[in-house]
Design an enzyme around this catalytic site. Structure first.
Site, PDB file in Angstrom:
ATOM      1  N   ASP A   1      36.180  -7.896  20.662  1.00 32.81           N
ATOM      2  CA  ASP A   1      38.036  -8.316  20.926  1.00 32.81           C
ATOM      3  C   ASP A   1      38.383  -8.707  19.965  1.00 32.81           C
ATOM      4  O   ASP A   1      37.867  -9.072  18.922  1.00 32.81           O
ATOM      5  CB  ASP A   1      37.819 -10.192  21.396  1.00 32.81           C
ATOM      6  CG  ASP A   1      39.344 -10.343  21.987  1.00 32.81           C
ATOM      7  OD1 ASP A   1      39.848  -9.723  22.223  1.00 32.81           O
ATOM      8  OD2 ASP A   1      39.963 -11.136  21.190  1.00 32.81           O
TER       9      ASP A   1
ATOM     10  N   THR B   1      45.238  -5.135  20.450  1.00 36.95           N
ATOM     11  CA  THR B   1      44.961  -6.765  19.568  1.00 36.95           C
ATOM     12  C   THR B   1      44.407  -5.172  18.456  1.00 36.95           C
ATOM     13  O   THR B   1      45.130  -4.719  17.593  1.00 36.95           O
ATOM     14  CB  THR B   1      44.389  -7.319  19.292  1.00 36.95           C
ATOM     15  OG1 THR B   1      43.173  -7.341  19.552  1.00 36.95           O
ATOM     16  CG2 THR B   1      44.729  -8.423  20.034  1.00 36.95           C
ATOM     17  N   THR B   2      43.361  -4.128  18.635  1.00 35.32           N
ATOM     18  CA  THR B   2      42.903  -3.272  18.210  1.00 35.32           C
ATOM     19  C   THR B   2      43.670  -2.224  17.175  1.00 35.32           C
ATOM     20  O   THR B   2      43.987  -1.694  16.832  1.00 35.32           O
ATOM     21  CB  THR B   2      40.817  -3.086  18.526  1.00 35.32           C
ATOM     22  OG1 THR B   2      40.867  -3.794  18.730  1.00 35.32           O
ATOM     23  CG2 THR B   2      40.506  -2.238  17.637  1.00 35.32           C
TER      24      THR B   2
ATOM     25  N   ASP C   1      41.883 -10.885  29.124  1.00 35.46           N
ATOM     26  CA  ASP C   1      42.697  -9.855  28.404  1.00 35.46           C
ATOM     27  C   ASP C   1      42.991  -9.146  29.700  1.00 35.46           C
ATOM     28  O   ASP C   1      43.921  -9.083  29.828  1.00 35.46           O
ATOM     29  CB  ASP C   1      41.855  -9.620  27.532  1.00 35.46           C
ATOM     30  CG  ASP C   1      42.453  -9.535  26.346  1.00 35.46           C
ATOM     31  OD1 ASP C   1      42.298 -10.605  25.614  1.00 35.46           O
ATOM     32  OD2 ASP C   1      40.982  -8.951  25.415  1.00 35.46           O
TER      33      ASP C   1
END
Length: 553
Positions: free
Chosen positions: A66, A99-100, A392
């Site tokens: 994550d 997010t990545t 998520d």
């Protein structure tokens, strides 16, 4: 140290320990630091992404892929790198996932900007071009997005499965995705204007080790991981009156330290009788409310436990504050802070059951607007990562239900928008045209990294994707398992449009913020913590870095 000559004498305007980096050196320093952060999480992107092992200073081990968790756990000691971490945190807060992707795009934008800076294009022109491209990209995302209904359970399940693919929850993703969808739908309400509002605060997540993830379940109401304070207490109630108490059922202690001299056993017995009388009065107050069950956030004295059991009342002590707040919503009760003021009007109503093997209480209220996801896994590391993946998935499914727009995944939207941005750049005059083109190239980092992480040739993959989109297939994306270019929307690889728009906005703003800096002035060591660790952010002069990157493997 910086000096200015005045009447032939140097004027010292900065301290001896001060550091200053200017102009091109400052830009190179900032871009290197930001790119180092982005590259540290790139390998986690996609279903074939790898995990990171993070070990903190206390020896606590976290294994995850994550993005935001990795960046928060890393001991980053560089002011520019911290700005990129904020991109991930903003993405997590606003969209819940992606997010990545946001960090990777931010890093690639800065890489493209570095090439433009070497061509003597001013940062202001690059920033303007990036802003134009970002605005156009968000418009194109909206144009390409498919409109869906919040009640489309099958599509919501695909969104959840896409979010969980590549994480520890993947093996049981069909079951878990259904649980996520059921949870979201249970707390979704329709607003007066016809839109759907998802109250995720009414979804609790509890974890339990020692069992398989396939045994996870969704429960209406709350799950309390506590034991009754006395083994003789009843643990099953079909229709219970419940008292939520934030006041100890114990002997009241004085505010000041006191000492008492006892001259005889009779005096000692008087003190003991006084304490017993206080406890009996507190228990009588509980009984007077008509409560069958007491959840107490504070302690309960041993004698009070015996007396409550004798009255047939179930009591639980040291309940978590979050559990108490959730029970308040589930049962329609009021939390009582002073037992003396407790009445039957404060009581909530519901059913209580006990799973003795798991050591859990199940609490269901009458028409309760709240559910609990009970996640199970073999070890602590497994359930921790499972919880992150489920959180998520909850966020993206709720965003889809609220927003009503989805996109084809697998890099499809990035390649489609990149192609449209290149067409848009042809109509722009000036140096901003190059920045818009660079923005388009940066977006394609997503399919390239997806291919690379899957062991595929990123260049061949990108060529195939571009060809499919030029032929009009806006849903053409990469199937990382087969290596083929497929219609990912039909294949069930679906992402929320809101998440992608937020990633574009966050990445652009962070990149522009970094590009706008042309002078770095530090009172001491150029780091966020002021230690002397030499980091791996890659900037020259040994000025700060990311001291904790060694903990990521």
């Amino acid at each position: 140290m910086s000096q200015r000559m005045q009447q032939g004498q140097p004027m010292i305007i900065m301290g001896e320990d001060a550091q200053r980096v200017k102009d091109k050196d400052a830009q190179e320093y900032n871009i290197s630091a930001a790119r180092a952060v982005a590259e540290s999480v790139r390998s986690t992107l996609g279903p074939k992404g790898m995990d990171k092992m993070l070990v903190d200073s206390m020896g606590t081990v976290t294994i995850t892929n994550d993005g935001v968790t990795i960046l928060q756990e890393m001991d980053i000691d560089n002011p520019t790198a911290e700005m990129i971490v904020e991109v991930a945190e903003t993405q997590e807060d606003e969209a819940g996932d992606g997010t990545t992707t946001a960090v990777a795009i931010a890093g690639e934008l800065l890489k493209e900007a570095e090439d433009l800076l070497e061509q003597d294009i001013h940062p202001t022109a690059i920033i303007k071009g990036f802003n134009m491209a970002a605005e156009k990209a968000r418009e194109e995302v909206d144009a390409v997005a498919e409109r869906v209904d919040a009640s489309d359970e099958e599509l919501l399940r695909k969104v959840a499965e896409t979010s969980m693919t590549g994480k520890s929850s993947e093996l049981d993703k069909e079951l878990l995705a259904q649980l996520v969808v059921d949870a979201v739908q249970a707390v979704t309400v329709e607003a007066d204007d016809g839109t759907h509002v998802v109250d995720l605060e009414f979804v609790e997540i509890e974890t339990q080790t020692g069992r398989s993830a396939s045994e996870s379940e969704l429960l209406e109401g709350a799950v309390i991981d506590k034991d009754p304070v006395n083994d003789d207490m009843p643990v099953e109630f079909d229709a219970a009156d419940v008292l939520l108490l934030n006041d100890p059922i114990e002997v009241e202690e004085t505010d000041a330290d006191t000492s008492v001299s006892v001259d005889s056993p009779e005096q000692l017995q008087q003190f003991l009788d006084s304490e017993e009388r206080q406890l009996r009065e507190k228990v009588d107050q509980v009984v007077a409310t008509g409560a069958d069950v007491v959840f107490c956030q504070k302690g309960i004295d041993d004698l009070a436990q015996y007396l409550l059991a004798k009255e047939g009342i179930l009591a639980v002590r040291r309940a978590k504050k979050s559990d108490m707040a959730f029970l308040q919503e589930i049962l329609g009760a009021q939390i009582v802070s002073d037992l003396d003021s407790a009445t039957d009007d404060h009581l909530g109503h519901g059913s209580i059951s006990r799973d003795a093997d798991a050591g859990l209480f199940y609490v269901e209220g009458d028409d309760a607007h709240g559910v609990t996801l009970l996640l199970r896994g073999s070890t602590e590391h497994v359930v921790d990562e499972l919880e992150r993946g489920i959180q998520d998935a909850l966020d993206v499914v709720s965003a889809t239900a609220s927003d009503g727009r989805v996109l084809a995944g697998g890099g499809a939207i990035e390649v489609e928008v990149a192609g449209r941005l290149r067409d848009y750049a042809d109509d722009i005059s000036g140096r901003e045209q190059l920045a818009v083109g660079a923005f388009a190239d940066a977006l394609e980092i997503v399919p390239r990294v997806l291919a690379s992480n899957a062991g595929l040739d990123s260049i061949d993959t990108l060529v195939s994707l571009r060809a499919a989109h030029e032929d009009g297939d806006a849903h053409a994306g990469l199937d990382v398992f087969s290596g083929d270019v497929v219609d990912t929307y039909e294949a069930g690889v679906v992402e929320p449009a809101h998440s992608k728009e937020q990633a574009l906005s966050s990445a652009t703003e962070a990149a522009n913020l970094v590009l706008k800096i042309d002078d770095i002035i530090a009172a001491g060591d150029l780091s966020t913590s002021g230690d002397d660790d030499e980091g791996g952010a890659g900037a020259g002069g040994g000025m700060g870095g990311m001291g904790g990157m060694g903990g990521a493997m």
